[in-house]
Design a protein around this motif. Structure first.
Motif, PDB file in Angstrom:
ATOM      1  N   PRO A 255     -42.997  50.463  20.796  1.00  8.30           N
ATOM      2  CA  PRO A 255     -42.229  50.522  19.542  1.00  8.30           C
ATOM      3  C   PRO A 255     -43.091  50.431  18.286  1.00  8.30           C
ATOM      4  N   ARG A 256     -44.192  49.671  18.344  1.00  7.40           N
ATOM      5  CA  ARG A 256     -45.102  49.581  17.207  1.00  7.40           C
ATOM      6  C   ARG A 256     -46.364  50.378  17.517  1.00  7.40           C
ATOM      7  N   THR A 257     -46.876  51.084  16.523  1.00  4.69           N
ATOM      8  CA  THR A 257     -48.060  51.903  16.753  1.00  4.69           C
ATOM      9  C   THR A 257     -49.267  51.063  17.141  1.00  4.69           C
ATOM     10  N   SER A 258     -49.350  49.843  16.637  1.00  8.18           N
ATOM     11  CA  SER A 258     -50.476  48.974  16.999  1.00  8.18           C
ATOM     12  C   SER A 258     -50.474  48.685  18.497  1.00  8.18           C
ATOM     13  N   ALA A 259     -49.292  48.470  19.071  1.00  2.00           N
ATOM     14  CA  ALA A 259     -49.194  48.220  20.506  1.00  2.00           C
ATOM     15  C   ALA A 259     -49.508  49.477  21.304  1.00  2.00           C
ATOM     16  N   ALA A 260     -49.142  50.642  20.770  1.00  2.77           N
ATOM     17  CA  ALA A 260     -49.480  51.901  21.433  1.00  2.77           C
ATOM     18  C   ALA A 260     -50.991  52.089  21.471  1.00  2.77           C
ATOM     19  N   ILE A 261     -51.672  51.757  20.387  1.00  2.00           N
ATOM     20  CA  ILE A 261     -53.129  51.875  20.352  1.00  2.00           C
ATOM     21  C   ILE A 261     -53.764  50.969  21.409  1.00  2.00           C
ATOM     22  N   THR A 262     -53.246  49.756  21.533  1.00  2.00           N
ATOM     23  CA  THR A 262     -53.753  48.840  22.560  1.00  2.00           C
ATOM     24  C   THR A 262     -53.532  49.409  23.948  1.00  2.00           C
ATOM     25  N   ALA A 263     -52.349  49.993  24.194  1.00  2.00           N
ATOM     26  CA  ALA A 263     -52.035  50.564  25.503  1.00  2.00           C
ATOM     27  C   ALA A 263     -52.980  51.721  25.836  1.00  2.00           C
ATOM     28  N   PHE A 264     -53.282  52.561  24.860  1.00  2.00           N
ATOM     29  CA  PHE A 264     -54.203  53.673  25.099  1.00  2.00           C
ATOM     30  C   PHE A 264     -55.629  53.172  25.319  1.00  2.00           C
ATOM     31  N   HIS A 265     -56.028  52.127  24.599  1.00  2.00           N
ATOM     32  CA  HIS A 265     -57.353  51.551  24.836  1.00  2.00           C
ATOM     33  C   HIS A 265     -57.470  51.097  26.293  1.00  2.00           C
ATOM     34  N   ARG A 266     -56.451  50.408  26.773  1.00  2.00           N
ATOM     35  CA  ARG A 266     -56.487  49.898  28.149  1.00  2.00           C
ATOM     36  C   ARG A 266     -56.494  51.036  29.157  1.00  2.00           C
ATOM     37  N   LEU A 267     -55.751  52.092  28.852  1.00  2.00           N
ATOM     38  CA  LEU A 267     -55.749  53.235  29.754  1.00  2.00           C
ATOM     39  C   LEU A 267     -57.128  53.884  29.797  1.00  2.00           C
ATOM     40  N   GLY A 268     -57.758  54.035  28.657  1.00  2.00           N
ATOM     41  CA  GLY A 268     -59.086  54.632  28.620  1.00  2.00           C
ATOM     42  C   GLY A 268     -60.111  53.850  29.409  1.00  2.00           C
ATOM     43  N   GLU A 269     -59.948  52.547  29.462  1.00  2.00           N
ATOM     44  CA  GLU A 269     -60.878  51.698  30.202  1.00  2.00           C
ATOM     45  C   GLU A 269     -60.807  51.933  31.705  1.00  2.00           C
TER      46      GLU A 269
ATOM     47  N   LEU B   6     -53.876  42.399  11.849  1.00  2.00           N
ATOM     48  CA  LEU B   6     -52.839  41.459  12.270  1.00  2.00           C
ATOM     49  C   LEU B   6     -51.470  41.863  11.736  1.00  2.00           C
ATOM     50  N   ALA B   7     -51.411  42.302  10.493  1.00  2.00           N
ATOM     51  CA  ALA B   7     -50.132  42.704   9.910  1.00  2.00           C
ATOM     52  C   ALA B   7     -49.506  43.835  10.712  1.00  2.00           C
ATOM     53  N   ARG B   8     -50.324  44.782  11.148  1.00  2.00           N
ATOM     54  CA  ARG B   8     -49.785  45.886  11.940  1.00  2.00           C
ATOM     55  C   ARG B   8     -49.317  45.410  13.318  1.00  2.00           C
ATOM     56  N   GLN B   9     -49.938  44.349  13.841  1.00  2.00           N
ATOM     57  CA  GLN B   9     -49.473  43.780  15.105  1.00  2.00           C
ATOM     58  C   GLN B   9     -48.134  43.071  14.941  1.00  2.00           C
ATOM     59  N   LEU B  10     -47.940  42.459  13.783  1.00  2.00           N
ATOM     60  CA  LEU B  10     -46.828  41.522  13.592  1.00  2.00           C
ATOM     61  C   LEU B  10     -45.594  42.125  12.928  1.00  2.00           C
ATOM     62  N   CYS B  11     -45.734  43.308  12.327  1.00  2.00           N
ATOM     63  CA  CYS B  11     -44.620  43.921  11.598  1.00  2.00           C
ATOM     64  C   CYS B  11     -44.325  45.310  12.157  1.00  2.00           C
ATOM     65  N   ASP B  12     -43.098  45.750  11.952  1.00  2.00           N
ATOM     66  CA  ASP B  12     -42.737  47.101  12.374  1.00  2.00           C
ATOM     67  C   ASP B  12     -43.457  48.151  11.534  1.00  2.00           C
ATOM     68  N   HIS B  13     -43.494  47.922  10.220  1.00  6.66           N
ATOM     69  CA  HIS B  13     -44.055  48.918   9.320  1.00  6.66           C
ATOM     70  C   HIS B  13     -44.952  48.254   8.286  1.00  6.66           C
ATOM     71  N   VAL B  14     -46.106  48.862   8.059  1.00  5.87           N
ATOM     72  CA  VAL B  14     -47.033  48.419   7.017  1.00  5.87           C
ATOM     73  C   VAL B  14     -47.377  49.642   6.176  1.00  5.87           C
ATOM     74  N   ALA B  15     -47.025  49.613   4.909  1.00  4.34           N
ATOM     75  CA  ALA B  15     -47.279  50.752   4.021  1.00  4.34           C
ATOM     76  C   ALA B  15     -48.127  50.295   2.848  1.00  4.34           C
ATOM     77  N   ILE B  16     -49.140  51.086   2.518  1.00  2.00           N
ATOM     78  CA  ILE B  16     -50.038  50.777   1.402  1.00  2.00           C
ATOM     79  C   ILE B  16     -49.897  51.873   0.349  1.00  2.00           C
ATOM     80  N   SER B  17     -49.720  51.461  -0.882  1.00  2.00           N
ATOM     81  CA  SER B  17     -49.611  52.436  -1.976  1.00  2.00           C
ATOM     82  C   SER B  17     -50.436  51.965  -3.159  1.00  2.00           C
ATOM     83  N   ARG B  18     -50.779  52.913  -4.032  1.00  2.00           N
ATOM     84  CA  ARG B  18     -51.603  52.613  -5.201  1.00  2.00           C
ATOM     85  C   ARG B  18     -51.051  53.347  -6.412  1.00  2.00           C
ATOM     86  N   ASP B  19     -51.266  52.745  -7.580  1.00  2.00           N
ATOM     87  CA  ASP B  19     -50.975  53.415  -8.836  1.00  2.00           C
ATOM     88  C   ASP B  19     -51.989  52.943  -9.872  1.00  2.00           C
TER      89      ASP B  19
END
Length: 310
Positions: free
Chosen positions: A69-83, A284-297
């Motif tokens: 459900p969270r992209t951070s967890a998907a990245i972890t899952a792919f890392h483990r698969l690659g190993e 950590l924020a990406r691990q702990l939250c559903d969405h993390v968005a960064i914007s600038r002005d």
């Protein structure tokens, strides 16, 4: 030195076209000693099982097996698969991303598809991502063309001339608007100087939220990390806004600095596996939250953290 990441897309308009491309890709994996994994929607899994005659050497899973459900967890899952790859070999993955039903979910997975080209650059994975041109919206199909260096068809593998450098793509991908930000926040802090006092205040507000306790505690930690990041690495004033509409938590942390300059910030600890050097805030924020968005002005940068529950 092992093989590096390959990241291809299949844009198909029928089950027959899907099978004609993906099945030979998986069978060739078995023939040359690569691993073969499928993580797709049930309907797609049925098509591939039939095309492969239920070959037991191909691991067929529902897409959440890898695409968490969270992209951070998907990245972890792919890392483990690659190993799990054998020395000098790859693991080939036929995958199907669910880009969600909201703009925020789509934004997270758009970023994921681009970021993995950098995050997994040295990984022995060969990802073949499936995109149904009859079912998916134009924004997802455009993402497919922008984030995959190669396209695979029944005629073979070809360079994708629509591919965009991942850093360029991420830098140009604007965070979606959050409608709740147009409403008065339940907590406002305009010039944070006392982090401990602010944490207590945020906790007091979150204690009134009827959400899962573990989720709320995770969210508090993410807010704390982002406020600390802003005070350490940004420029004053540091401000915070918090909203707690039913079933959701939304918080923005703003400072007068430029924000993270690395477009891949938060897709892994800043200093790799050695966490003693810090650099963990956005990760950590990406691990702990559903969405993390960064914007600038022109006035500074903002990190928006959001989480929801049923």
């Amino acid at each position: 030195m092992g093989p590096d990441l390959l990241h291809d897309a299949v844009l198909h308009d029928s089950a027959q076209e899907l099978a004609a491309v993906a099945a030979p890709f998986l069978l060739d994996a078995l023939a040359c000693g690569d691993g073969a994994v499928v993580a797709v929607r049930p309907a797609t899994a049925n098509v591939l099982r039939e095309a492969l005659a239920d070959d037991p050497l191909v691991q067929v899973h529902e897409h959440r097996y890898l695409y968490r459900p969270r992209t951070s967890a998907a990245i972890t899952a792919f890392h483990r698969l690659g190993e799990q790859a054998s020395p000098g070999r790859r693991i080939r993955v036929v995958g199907e991303v669910d880009f969600g039903t909201t703009a925020a979910e789509c934004h997270e997975w758009q970023r994921f598809e681009a970021a993995i080209n950098h995050v997994f650059a040295a990984s022995p994975l060969w990802r073949l991502c499936l995109f149904d041109t009859q079912r998916l919206p134009d924004v997802v199909l455009t993402t497919a063309r922008s984030t995959h260096p190669h396209l695979l068809t029944a005629a073979g593998r070809a360079v994708n001339h629509d591919y965009v450098d991942p850093a360029t793509y991420l830098s140009g991908l604007a965070a979606p608007e959050e409608p709740v930000e147009r409403t008065p926040p339940e907590l406002t802090a305009d010039d944070v100087v006392d982090l401990i006092a602010l944490r207590r205040t945020v906790r007091a507000h979150l204690d009134t939220v009827a959400g899962p306790p573990d989720l709320v505690e995770d969210y508090l930690l993410a807010v704390d990390e982002m406020v600390s990041n802003a005070t350490r690495h940004g420029r004053r004033p540091v401000g915070l806004r918090l909203w707690t509409p039913p079933g959701r938590l939304v918080c923005t942390i703003r400072d007068a600095g430029t924000g993270p300059t690395d477009p891949f910030a938060g897709y892994g600890p800043a200093h790799g596996e050695d966490l003693s050097h810090g650099g963990m805030g956005l990760w950590l924020a990406r691990q702990l939250c559903d969405h993390v968005a960064i914007s600038r002005d022109d006035q500074g940068s903002t990190v928006r953290l959001s989480t929801s529950w049923a």
